[in-house]
Design an enzyme around this catalytic site. Sequence first.
Site, short mmCIF file in Angstrom:
data_model
loop_
_atom_site.label_atom_id
_atom_site.label_comp_id
_atom_site.label_asym_id
_atom_site.label_seq_id
_atom_site.Cartn_x
_atom_site.Cartn_y
_atom_site.Cartn_z
N SER A 146 -7.44 3.93 1.63
CA SER A 146 -8.61 3.20 2.15
C SER A 146 -9.65 4.21 2.57
CB SER A 146 -8.18 2.39 3.37
OG SER A 146 -9.31 1.94 4.10
N TYR A 159 -4.08 1.39 11.74
CA TYR A 159 -4.36 1.34 10.29
C TYR A 159 -4.90 2.69 9.82
CZ TYR A 159 -6.31 -0.48 5.88
OH TYR A 159 -6.61 -0.71 4.55
N1 LIG Z 1 -8.85 -5.75 1.45
C1 LIG Z 1 -9.57 -4.64 1.66
O1 LIG Z 1 -10.77 -4.69 1.98
C2 LIG Z 1 -8.94 -3.28 1.46
C3 LIG Z 1 -9.78 -2.15 1.50
C4 LIG Z 1 -9.21 -0.88 1.31
C5 LIG Z 1 -7.85 -0.74 1.11
N2 LIG Z 1 -7.06 -1.86 1.09
C6 LIG Z 1 -5.62 -1.64 0.89
O2 LIG Z 1 -5.22 -2.36 -0.25
C7 LIG Z 1 -3.85 -2.76 -0.12
C8 LIG Z 1 -3.74 -4.25 -0.37
O3 LIG Z 1 -4.58 -4.93 0.55
P1 LIG Z 1 -4.96 -6.47 0.40
O4 LIG Z 1 -6.30 -6.65 1.00
O5 LIG Z 1 -4.72 -6.93 -0.98
O6 LIG Z 1 -3.88 -7.11 1.42
P2 LIG Z 1 -3.19 -8.54 1.43
O7 LIG Z 1 -2.79 -8.81 2.83
O8 LIG Z 1 -4.04 -9.57 0.74
O9 LIG Z 1 -1.90 -8.34 0.51
C9 LIG Z 1 -0.88 -7.49 0.89
C10 LIG Z 1 0.40 -7.94 0.21
O10 LIG Z 1 1.44 -7.05 0.68
C11 LIG Z 1 2.57 -7.83 1.01
N3 LIG Z 1 3.36 -7.09 2.03
C12 LIG Z 1 3.11 -6.98 3.35
N4 LIG Z 1 4.08 -6.29 3.94
C13 LIG Z 1 4.96 -5.93 2.97
C14 LIG Z 1 6.18 -5.21 2.96
N5 LIG Z 1 6.71 -4.73 4.09
N6 LIG Z 1 6.84 -5.05 1.79
C15 LIG Z 1 6.32 -5.55 0.63
N7 LIG Z 1 5.17 -6.26 0.59
C16 LIG Z 1 4.51 -6.46 1.74
C17 LIG Z 1 2.03 -9.14 1.53
O11 LIG Z 1 3.01 -10.18 1.47
C18 LIG Z 1 0.83 -9.35 0.60
O12 LIG Z 1 1.20 -10.08 -0.55
C19 LIG Z 1 -3.42 -2.34 1.29
O13 LIG Z 1 -2.72 -1.11 1.24
C20 LIG Z 1 -4.75 -2.17 2.02
O14 LIG Z 1 -4.65 -1.24 3.07
C21 LIG Z 1 -7.57 -3.12 1.25
#
Ligand SMILES: NC(=O)c1ccc[n+]([C@@H]2O[C@H](COP(=O)([O-])OP(=O)(O)OC[C@H]3O[C@@H](n4cnc5c(N)ncnc54)[C@H](O)[C@@H]3O)[C@@H](O)[C@H]2O)c1
Length: 265
Positions: A146, A159
Amino acid sequence: MEKQGCLTNKVAVVTGAGRGLGEAIAYGLAREGAIVCPWDINQETIQKVAEKLKSDYGRTGKPGVVDVTDARAVENEINWVVKTFGSLDILIANAGILHAYDITEFPEDIWRKVIEVNLTGYFICAKYAAKVMKQQRRGVIVQINSKSGKKGSFRNSAYAASKFGGIGLTQSIALDLAPYGVRVNAVCPGNLLDSPLWQESLFDQYAKKWGISREEVRKKYIEQVPLGRPCTYQDVINVVIFLCDERSSYMTGQAINITGGQEMR
Ligand SMILES: NC(=O)c1ccc[n+]([C@@H]2O[C@H](COP(=O)([O-])OP(=O)(O)OC[C@H]3O[C@@H](n4cnc5c(N)ncnc54)[C@H](O)[C@@H]3O)[C@@H](O)[C@H]2O)c1
């Protein structure tokens, strides 16, 4: 119909692929011809993703109900993947959670949980993938990090700490694995404002905290981006595919910003 592309017949595991960015990356890799094993802790969502992989892209690896913090489950499932498909070529360490509090109010158990999933979960998946890739003398690991992995994040210390740690882990295991031809990189996306994380949780949290509307929160975040728009799944998928492909064969230990230039502001 089976898809052909730059990742044809590569065997990939994507963690946290039940929804959001992980789900989109799973489809992105399948579009390039990869055999994708989507993992998540949520059985219902991961089953639906697996069905879509099969119906839209011709085939899928086995969906896994895998908690990335459970080392035995990760090890068993990786062994299963290798036994069934013959290799593990790509690991996308995407599973992540976000809980935000001011430092003085941060509950210790929630702090630990964020570090456990985002940092230790990445370590565990990378460890067992690396055991296989080292033997194969090939493989690619990509961590979904991120912009908060490079710059502190207001009231979001767990985070940011977990993501800063992820870059240290990426660089260190890239050094461990370079002699074996295994590459390890991270991507650092900006705000995916149309993702479920924002739509179902963060917009309301920030609107409440600042006493403004959801639309004003969106405008505030877009104004921070020189290119003037939010990050999209496709922006991230493009870079992830490049990092999985031979075209990036001279890149390891990197953490690539995908932020529309936001880190310059
Ligand atoms: N959404 C954003 O703006 C954003 C920005 C930068 C980085 N990210 C990164 O992208 C990645 C995905 O984010 P997202 O927004 O799609 O999140 P999200 O919450 O929509 O999806 C995350 C998924 O991970 C699963 N999960 C949670 N804990 C888990 C575990 N212990 N084992 C296996 N699966 C697990 C959840 O069930 C969910 O399906 C993350 O690493 C997040 O830090 C997101």
